[in-house]
Write an enzyme that holds these catalytic residues in place. Structure first.
Site, PDB file in Angstrom:
ATOM      1  N   LYS A 206       0.826  -1.217   0.000  1.00 25.38           N
ATOM      2  CA  LYS A 206       0.000   0.000   0.000  1.00 25.38           C
ATOM      3  C   LYS A 206       0.855   1.261   0.000  1.00 25.38           C
ATOM      4  O   LYS A 206       2.014   1.254   0.407  1.00 25.38           O
ATOM      5  CB  LYS A 206      -1.000  -0.048   1.158  1.00 25.38           C
ATOM      6  CG  LYS A 206      -2.135  -1.013   0.819  1.00 25.38           C
ATOM      7  CD  LYS A 206      -3.293  -0.967   1.749  1.00 25.38           C
ATOM      8  CE  LYS A 206      -4.377  -1.923   1.231  1.00 25.38           C
ATOM      9  NZ  LYS A 206      -5.410  -2.210   2.217  1.00 25.38           N
ATOM     10  N   ARG A 243      -3.296 -10.364   4.503  1.00 23.24           N
ATOM     11  CA  ARG A 243      -3.762 -10.373   3.106  1.00 23.24           C
ATOM     12  C   ARG A 243      -2.646  -9.775   2.256  1.00 23.24           C
ATOM     13  O   ARG A 243      -2.361  -8.586   2.368  1.00 23.24           O
ATOM     14  CB  ARG A 243      -5.031  -9.533   3.014  1.00 23.24           C
ATOM     15  CG  ARG A 243      -5.646  -9.448   1.636  1.00 23.24           C
ATOM     16  CD  ARG A 243      -6.879  -8.542   1.674  1.00 23.24           C
ATOM     17  NE  ARG A 243      -7.510  -8.449   0.364  1.00 23.24           N
ATOM     18  CZ  ARG A 243      -7.083  -7.630  -0.602  1.00 23.24           C
ATOM     19  NH1 ARG A 243      -6.060  -6.837  -0.410  1.00 23.24           N
ATOM     20  NH2 ARG A 243      -7.696  -7.609  -1.777  1.00 23.24           N
TER      21      ARG A 243
HETATM   22  N1  HH2 Z   1      -7.417  -3.909   0.806  1.00 21.98           N
HETATM   23  C1  HH2 Z   1      -7.772  -3.919  -0.488  1.00 21.98           C
HETATM   24  C2  HH2 Z   1      -8.824  -4.717  -0.933  1.00 21.98           C
HETATM   25  N2  HH2 Z   1      -9.480  -5.516  -0.071  1.00 21.98           N
HETATM   26  N3  HH2 Z   1      -9.812  -6.357   2.120  1.00 21.98           N
HETATM   27  C3  HH2 Z   1      -9.489  -6.346   3.420  1.00 21.98           C
HETATM   28  N4  HH2 Z   1     -10.153  -7.134   4.290  1.00 21.98           N
HETATM   29  N5  HH2 Z   1      -8.474  -5.563   3.905  1.00 21.98           N
HETATM   30  C4  HH2 Z   1      -7.760  -4.731   3.093  1.00 21.98           C
HETATM   31  O1  HH2 Z   1      -6.874  -4.016   3.603  1.00 21.98           O
HETATM   32  C5  HH2 Z   1      -8.087  -4.707   1.705  1.00 21.98           C
HETATM   33  C6  HH2 Z   1      -9.141  -5.537   1.243  1.00 21.98           C
HETATM   34  C7  HH2 Z   1      -7.035  -3.064  -1.464  1.00 21.98           C
HETATM   35  O2  HH2 Z   1      -5.953  -3.727  -1.995  1.00 21.98           O
HETATM   36  P1  HH2 Z   1      -5.912  -4.523  -3.397  1.00 21.98           P
HETATM   37  O3  HH2 Z   1      -6.882  -5.627  -3.450  1.00 21.98           O
HETATM   38  O4  HH2 Z   1      -4.520  -4.944  -3.612  1.00 21.98           O
HETATM   39  O5  HH2 Z   1      -6.251  -3.428  -4.470  1.00 21.98           O
HETATM   40  P2  HH2 Z   1      -7.609  -3.025  -5.186  1.00 21.98           P
HETATM   41  O6  HH2 Z   1      -8.596  -2.624  -4.159  1.00 21.98           O
HETATM   42  O7  HH2 Z   1      -7.176  -1.865  -6.072  1.00 21.98           O
HETATM   43  O8  HH2 Z   1      -8.114  -4.190  -5.981  1.00 21.98           O
END
Ligand code: HH2
Length: 264
Positions: A206, A243
């Protein structure tokens, strides 16, 4: 928990796993590297991301979940969605955990789906909505405010019939938080295991990491090792689920920490 984003626009892996075979290969790699859970998402929640209709989101994730359920019967599958209809279809297709980044705020029907299906439910804290959440977020006491929100949403889930044993809590790093807020939440991860339930941390790659290290915002690689450091820190604070995009180094850090913590 390994991340599988079947989206064209996720911040770090957007567009890489839209193709079904590539998504399945990535899942295979994460399972081999030690992922116990795969978190499948069809809508990006990065700051500024556009919303996706439920039908589009479902058409991205459901075939992948079906295929993964067959290929990896021993791996838990989580659906990263804030829409009850998508969650319900994903559970039907073989997922067993709902990861709701809105912590039940996004869709009034979500708690009912979790209760009716008996799925695990991750409740995450987000301030605002992805499109605008990073515009000057403000807190008096981020740790207390996030904890209070999670307690309240845990109660709502319970009232809707979700068993306490099915809940997991997540402070939502980067979701409506400035750098200082993220650091305070990370320092006090032990505060979020409401009623003894597990805490999940999503800090992988992040952007606040780039702010701390003063690396370029588009230099995602510079965030890989700091993510591993955060995993070790989180496990040291009792966090049960991390995660992550890069399973192998994070799994190794977690196992190393667990060996130290298990020693008398
Ligand atoms: N962060 C993201 C998405 N889902 N779920 C939980 N429980 N906790 C988190 O911190 C979290 C999440 C964002 O990250 P990412 O999936 O890599 O990116 P994007 O939202 O752009 O798909």
């Amino acid at each position: 928990m390994g991340i599988l984003n079947v989206t064209p626009d996720s911040f770090s892996d957007g567009g890489r796993f839209m193709d079904r075979d590539q998504a399945l290969q990535q899942a295979e790699r994460m399972v081999l590297e030690g992922a116990d859970i795969l978190d499948i998402g069809g809508e990006s929640t990065r700051p500024g991301a556009a919303e996706v209709a439920a039908e589009e989101e479902q058409s991205r994730v459901i075939p992948i979940i079906r295929a993964l359920r067959k290929a990896h019967p021993d791996t838990a599958l989580s659906i990263d969605t804030s829409k009850a209809a998508v969650a319900e279809a994903a559970i039907e297709a073989g997922a067993e955990i709902i990861n709701d980044v809105t912590g039940l705020v996004g869709d009034p029907a979500m708690a009912g789906v979790a209760a009716a299906t008996g799925a695990g439910l991750v409740l995450m804290h987000m301030k605002g909505v992805p499109r605008t959440m990073q515009v000057a977020p403000k807190y008096d006491d981020p740790v207390a405010e996030v904890r209070e929100f999670l307690e309240g949403q845990g109660r709502r889930a319970h009232e809707a019939g979700v068993a306490h044993e099915h809940l997991v809590f997540d402070p939502g790093i980067g979701f409506g938080k400035g750098l200082e807020h993220n650091l305070q939440l990370l320092k006090h991860l032990d505060q979020f295991g409401i009623g003894g339930r597990p805490v999940l941390l999503g800090a992988s790659r992040k952007s606040f990491i780039s702010k701390v290290l003063e690396t370029e915002l588009n230099d995602l690689e510079s965030r890989y090792w700091p993510t591993v450091a955060l995993t070790a820190h989180a496990v040291g604070q009792g966090v049960r689920v991390v995660r992550v995009h890069d399973v192998k180094p994070n799994k190794e850090a977690a196992r190393m920490m667990e060996a130290v913590l298990a020693t008398k």
